[in-house]
Write an enzyme that holds these catalytic residues in place. Structure first.
Site, PDB file in Angstrom:
ATOM      1  N   SER A  78     -66.941 -62.354  28.508  1.00  0.00           N
ATOM      2  CA  SER A  78     -66.844 -61.298  27.308  1.00  0.00           C
ATOM      3  C   SER A  78     -68.257 -61.034  26.936  1.00  0.00           C
ATOM      4  O   SER A  78     -69.057 -62.218  26.835  1.00  0.00           O
ATOM      5  CB  SER A  78     -65.991 -61.563  26.376  1.00  0.00           C
ATOM      6  OG  SER A  78     -66.239 -60.556  25.097  1.00  0.00           O
ATOM      7  N   GLU A  79     -68.921 -59.898  26.644  1.00  0.00           N
ATOM      8  CA  GLU A  79     -70.219 -59.547  26.407  1.00  0.00           C
ATOM      9  C   GLU A  79     -70.755 -60.613  25.212  1.00  0.00           C
ATOM     10  O   GLU A  79     -72.021 -60.681  25.287  1.00  0.00           O
ATOM     11  CB  GLU A  79     -70.231 -58.067  25.949  1.00  0.00           C
ATOM     12  CG  GLU A  79     -70.401 -57.177  26.992  1.00  0.00           C
ATOM     13  CD  GLU A  79     -68.906 -56.515  27.235  1.00  0.00           C
ATOM     14  OE1 GLU A  79     -67.990 -57.371  27.389  1.00  0.00           O
ATOM     15  OE2 GLU A  79     -68.521 -55.359  27.357  1.00  0.00           O
TER      16      GLU A  79
END
Lengths: 246, 223, 246, 223
Positions: free
Chosen positions: B50-51
């Site tokens: 996830s970013e």
């Protein structure tokens, strides 16, 4: 290092003296890492013509928490540098979007990874770098590109901050920080990019050395002011203790 | 003609998830792509990135069990799988730009036959929502797009050229819509699989640009 | 992630298959973090025409440990990229220095911070960046510089590796690593810069998840092969247990 | 004329260390600069940074108490002060290039009156030993140099222009030698303090370029 503490008694004290025209970076990705208590204090502090740097201006959740869009609404913001001026889903509406779309405030829209890297570059003394991100898009129009090993890259500049507002789980008196899970996000890079970093801390601040040197996420040399978040309702957003009570 | 024909949102996500290979590192965008993590793909081990710096998250946390400081890119409270690690945002995009993401799955408004796609800004808007999409689009090894095949008023989303501002050019590997599975070929789209209940002619009519049909066209398993 | 292990049974197995012409980065600053056991295995492995990347070629200490200068002495090295081709003090003599000074091997001398940043850039997908380091020196002659905000900077390119050899204190089966104190040095950046990272580990490898996600220094996605360092004399250089016995 | 006149190595280090202000972050190079950490500068709190990522190290470890995996830039087994932190090499040089080092203390072969200095390569050498010196020299807020005033054969090390390859140009803030304390002024050196037992004429003879003498010249405390 052991002889001093950076711990202050209130959020008002922590944001005192921030002058008009300052650039301020805000940690946070969704709720985790967002310095809600410092934002609330800044809303009361009064500095104007601010440049705000954050992933997003916030305000998507209900009930609305203090967010930097409110500074825009107060007319105190010259420019926002962020990865979203509008929500990902067109059906979600950020309060900030109307201000930007109507031209009431300037914004510089930056891809999230470029934003993080520009802050990291500022902290690491790298004035500019090349990135593959945004090549061929509207954001690259009129900008300098360079072909390296057959691929086109965009030149991006470091993004320095006067202040960083961040939130962490643990701190020691020297300012060493530890974040919990995705609370970390922009916190460490914002801290290195800023002249002055102000951190709100979930847990009571430890003595200097209370965090093992191998376990420090952000070294204390980057952190200047600490405030412990008090229990709710005075302190905003749950501490770990509450999470487990939910 | 409405977007609800053919595959459901979960079925589109399932079709894309079945592409994931054992050991891959995958980034799932907000919306339909998130549903890929629900798909049963047997014993294949996928590391979800996830970013915000989470490497190795698992499913959504059960109610009452959430760690409020643990979210995925969509802001959902997720869990961690054994072996997970957390890094800061610059390091997280280092994972992306460094070419470690085997596949990114994103939603989009439009995909062109040359592999461009648009998902951050509508025409007439001054700004938009870029988030990490441009980084992921430019740097992931494979870009999988999931979108409804047609707009609300029946226009194509698979187009000759995007008329919306693009997120990246020439990067899309595979497109899953409710009508089937497509590959941008430069000179057109290739229909790799068709959704149950649709005909090739219907798909062709609803698609911008040329549509080539894969030899031995199969129906997408709607499982 | 839990289902697989990257743990191998021997150093020979860990360096098997490294082809001629590979570029290999080596962690280590003085003794800490130096992958002595992997270097020893590479000395036996036979690959030729190697490009070696390290802070220094080693060999200053007595008794001499396996070092990458020995690969040069074996005639297996095309080029060394490092921050020292000679020791800081002219009175100290590195075995490598004579080979370089006599023209037997190529070297690219890089300031230590630039070396670290070029590796970090390779890992982070940044193909090139500007740095103030080395401007006005012999190293900048004929190189591209750029003035940004009134200061001159040198353009530097990312330095990608085929392999990284590093040493850490703890690993889990997924390859997540933790370093102890200054053992960390180049390890994390070498790991991100390399296609394949091979790590020798002081302590028994833990089950996947045996390191808390907040405590990981190098994520397991960057680590491909692990070997535990056996007790001395078979394993080179003391483990923590010995340090305390000294 | 030998390099052993005037101040000892420790006295030179002491003189520089007395410049350190409370709260400073300081990097000490290999050799004489290392001795700065022995100096008693009262209650002033100094954070010592080492290139290998140690922020906040203390004295050399007592024999038998060494952590072999904890060294400073000179390879000595040091201790950590409370509040210390460890970072990796790229982050460590981020501290340096980011301008967080208040003072770096280094040895040198030569310093010029324009503030250039040379410490990595001898003439006739193909390579040299740069280490972190160029990064520190280019980026620290203050560059303090400690060196013997004259070469073994009596030539000056404080020179009009370096004839050795330089480490950085125009960066030197202060120079401590066994003969005294000097500031590069562009057009010459200014003698700020003189070592006990030396005369200004002796210093001038042994110095390249012009030597100006500070008004109210004091003797360096040799404590």
């Amino acid at each position: 290092m052991a002889g001093r503490t950076k711990l202050l008694g209130s959020f008002a004290e922590a944001v005192a003296g921030i002058p008009d025209g300052s650039s301020i970076g805000f940690g946070g990705f969704a709720m985790p890492g967002t310095p809600f208590n410092l934002i609330k204090a800044l809303l009361d502090q009064g500095a104007r013509r601010l440049t705000l740097v954050a992933n997003t201006t916030g305000g998507a959740q209900q009930p609305r928490m203090p967010d930097i869009g409110m500074l825009v609404e107060q007319g105190r913001v010259a420019k926002v540098i962020c990865a979203f001026t509008a929500a990902t889903r067109p059906t979600d509406v950020l309060p900030f979007t109307q201000y930007y779309e109507s031209g009431d405030v300037e914004a510089e829209l930056v891809p999230q990874g470029t934003l993080a890297e520009r802050l990291r570059a500022a902290g690491a003394g790298i004035p500019a770098f090349y990135t593959p991100t945004a090549v061929g898009t509207e954001l690259a129009e009129g900008r300098e590109t360079r072909v390296i090993d057959g691929r086109a890259y965009l030149l991006e500049y470091a993004l320095k901050l006067d202040y960083a507002f961040i939130r962490a789980r643990f701190a020691d008196a020297f300012g060493n920080l530890r974040f919990h899970r995705s609370q970390r996000n922009f916190g460490p890079v914002m801290a290195t990019a800023a002249r002055v970093t102000i951190a709100e801390i979930d847990e009571p601040v430890l003595r200097a050395g209370g965090i093992d040197p191998d376990d420090v996420h952000t070294p204390g040399i980057y952190v200047h002011r600490l405030v412990q978040v008090p229990p709710p309702p005075e302190g905003l957003w749950p501490s770990r203790r509450q999470e487990k009570r939910r | 003609m409405s977007g609800t024909r053919g595959l459901t949102r979960q079925q589109m996500a399932d079709r894309v998830a079945r592409e994931f290979q054992d050991g891959w590192i995958v980034n799932l965008g907000v919306g339909i792509p998130t549903l890929c993590s629900n798909t049963d793909i047997g014993g294949r081990d996928i590391t979800y990135h996830s970013e915000n710096g989470i490497i190795g998250y698992g499913g959504v946390a059960a109610e009452g069990e959430e760690d409020l400081n643990l979210v995925n890119a969509g802001g959902q409270n997720v869990t961690l799988k054994p072996g997970a690690a957390v890094v800061h945002h610059a390091d997280s995009f280092g994972v992306i730009r460094g070419g470690r993401i085997d596949a990114t799955v994103m939603g989009a408004y439009q995909v062109s036959m040359t592999g461009d796609f648009a998902n951050w800004k509508l025409n007439g808007q001054r700004g938009g929502g870029i988030g990490g999409a441009m980084d992921l689009a430019a740097c992931a090894k494979r870009v999988f797009i999931i979108l409804e095949h047609v707009t609300r008023d029946g226009g194509p989303r698979l187009v000759t050229a995007c008329d919306l501002p693009v997120t990246a050019r020439g990067v899309v590997t595979l497109v899953a819509t409710n009508y089937g599975l497509f590959e941008p070929m430069g000179s057109g789209f290739r229909l790799l699989e068709i959704a149950p209940g649709l005909t090739v002619d219907e798909v062709r009519t609803a698609t911008g640009g040329t549509l080539a049909v894969a030899s031995g066209l199969r129906e997408t398993e709607a499982g």
